[in-house]
Write an enzyme that holds these catalytic residues in place. Structure first.
Site, short mmCIF file in Angstrom:
data_model
loop_
_atom_site.label_atom_id
_atom_site.label_comp_id
_atom_site.label_asym_id
_atom_site.label_seq_id
_atom_site.Cartn_x
_atom_site.Cartn_y
_atom_site.Cartn_z
N HIS A 179 0.85 -1.19 0.00
CA HIS A 179 0.00 0.00 0.00
C HIS A 179 0.89 1.25 0.00
O HIS A 179 2.04 1.20 0.47
CB HIS A 179 -0.89 -0.03 1.25
CG HIS A 179 -1.87 1.08 1.34
ND1 HIS A 179 -1.56 2.30 1.92
CD2 HIS A 179 -3.16 1.17 0.95
CE1 HIS A 179 -2.62 3.08 1.88
NE2 HIS A 179 -3.60 2.43 1.28
N ARG A 181 1.13 3.65 1.92
CA ARG A 181 1.65 4.04 3.23
C ARG A 181 2.87 3.22 3.65
O ARG A 181 3.52 3.52 4.64
CB ARG A 181 0.56 3.87 4.30
CG ARG A 181 -0.45 4.99 4.39
CD ARG A 181 0.12 6.28 4.99
NE ARG A 181 0.86 6.08 6.22
CZ ARG A 181 0.35 6.01 7.43
NH1 ARG A 181 -0.95 6.13 7.59
NH2 ARG A 181 1.10 5.84 8.49
N LYS A 182 3.18 2.16 2.90
CA LYS A 182 4.29 1.28 3.25
C LYS A 182 5.57 1.73 2.55
O LYS A 182 5.54 2.54 1.63
CB LYS A 182 3.95 -0.16 2.89
CG LYS A 182 2.62 -0.66 3.46
CD LYS A 182 2.53 -0.48 4.96
CE LYS A 182 1.29 -1.14 5.55
NZ LYS A 182 0.04 -0.41 5.24
N LEU A 183 6.72 1.17 2.97
CA LEU A 183 7.99 1.58 2.38
C LEU A 183 8.06 1.21 0.91
O LEU A 183 8.56 2.00 0.10
CB LEU A 183 9.17 0.93 3.12
CG LEU A 183 9.71 1.70 4.33
CD1 LEU A 183 8.72 1.66 5.49
CD2 LEU A 183 11.05 1.14 4.78
#
Length: 383
Positions: A179, A181-183
């Site tokens: 997603h 929002r992830k790294l």
């Protein structure tokens, strides 16, 4: 006023070129780039097998199915997590059983799991919360002899380490998120990693309607072989377009982690001495990728969490409330999944906030965030 976001994905020209190549190839659905992304991700995370999926929730769903979790079973989960962690067991008809977390890390512990075990416990889902690695070995020492499968929800974990290895490396099953929002991001997308070849093979079939012949094999044949549908399956596939982006992103991971930890160190240096603010940090058994840099606001700080969020917003800083407690959500209100008080989860949910942290965050922007957190102290000092 310019806005400082809580998160921005690091995407560049390399991803554009990778997508262009996929589009020009004419093969945009699940195909050779998905297979390559699986191989490279497995190697990076020191996993035997990787199965790309449409998102982390579908990866968790498949993990529970291949682990043999069925209707009527119980699956122990942290309440202090995104609601998908609890939702996945309900998809197979099992009951999520909420437990509390460690107050420092926000992760479950072996002691917390032991207190919730019953003769119906079939699996445990542990979470690397906000990128903080869960202490997995004591949990496996408890569960493995009992035949209870430990599934690591590593949605936030890419780039974090546990005892010198990537998180998930020691898990029987681990689920990952891509997603924004992830790294690592592919827009949406997920991955299931496992040490069990049979589980990996079945997960690959299940993500593709449980077809006996994969779509890529059918596409590669002039006369496509007849397929059978061996069981009820799902459409949980990743596209080659997503995988092409993921391959580029995976190559960026070491630099992303380095930069995020650099930003986190500056936050910690500035905030650690402030009475009433407790920033998250590395546990003794590993290192965080700082997917989220969260701070607990205590009673000694001049303002509560909600007031502080307003003050940050007034300074142009888009912070976020901390991680939810799933047992407080209407979907689980009155559920038998909730068996007792979860004071740590409720305290952390009510008193933590997530600060902006992303690869491109400039020093001046971080200074704005820090100053907004320090300014209430000046107000308090002058009455």
């Amino acid at each position: 006023m310019s806005r400082i976001n809580v998160m921005k994905p690091w995407l560049g020209e390399e991803e554009v070129l990778a997508l262009t190549e996929v589009i020009e190839s004419g093969w945009v659905a699940q195909g050779p780039r998905v297979a390559r992304f699986e191989r490279e991700f497995a190697a990076s995370m020191q996993a035997n097998h990787a199965v790309a999926t449409s998102n982390c929730t579908t990866a968790l769903h498949l993990a529970l199915i291949v682990a043999g979790v069925q209707a009527g079973d119980e699956v122990i989960v942290p309440s202090f997590s995104f609601v998908a962690t609890a939702n996945a067991p309900t998809y197979v008809g099992a009951r999520p059983v909420f437990i509390d977390v460690d107050p420092d890390t926000g992760c479950v512990t072996a002691d917390g799991i032991a207190a919730a075990l019953t003769d119906r416990t079939r699996a445990v889902i542990v979470v690397d919360q906000g990128g903080v690695p869960v202490d997995l070995d004591p949990i496996r020492d408890l569960c493995d002899p009992l035949g209870i499968v430990v599934i690591e929800d590593a949605a936030c974990g890419a780039g974090s380490t546990y005892k010198g290895r990537p998180v998930g490396a020691g898990a029987a099953l681990a689920a990952w998120s891509f997603h924004p929002r992830k790294l690592l991001t592919t827009g949406e997308g997920g991955m299931l990693t496992t040490s069990n070849s049979d589980w990996a093979e079945r997960a690959r079939r299940l993500r593709e309607h449980a077809m006996s012949v994969s779509a890529s094999d059918r596409q590669a044949s002039i006369l496509a072989p007849a397929e059978e549908y061996l069981e009820i399956g799902y459409n949980y596939r990743m596209t080659d377009m997503q995988a092409a982006v993921g391959i580029v992103q995976l190559g960026r991971l070491p630099e992303i982690v380095r930069r995020r930890r650099e930003i986190a160190e500056r936050y910690t240096a500035a905030l650690s001495g402030i009475v009433g603010l407790r920033p998250v940090g590395d546990p003794e058994w590993g290192t965080s990728n700082y997917q989220s840099y969260w701070v607990e606001v205590g009673p000694d700080y001049p303002f509560d969490r909600e007031t502080l969020l307003v003050r940050l917003a007034e300074a142009g800083v888009s912070a976020r409330r901390g991680i939810m407690s799933a047992h407080l959500q209407p979907a689980y209100e009155g559920s038998p999944s909730y068996r007792g008080p979860l004071p740590v989860s409720e305290r952390l949910t009510g008193n933590t906030l997530i600060l902006p942290l992303y690869h491109q965050l400039e020093d001046a922007e971080q200074t704005t965030v820090i100053d907004a957190l320090l300014s209430p102290l000046t107000v308090a000092a002058h009455g």
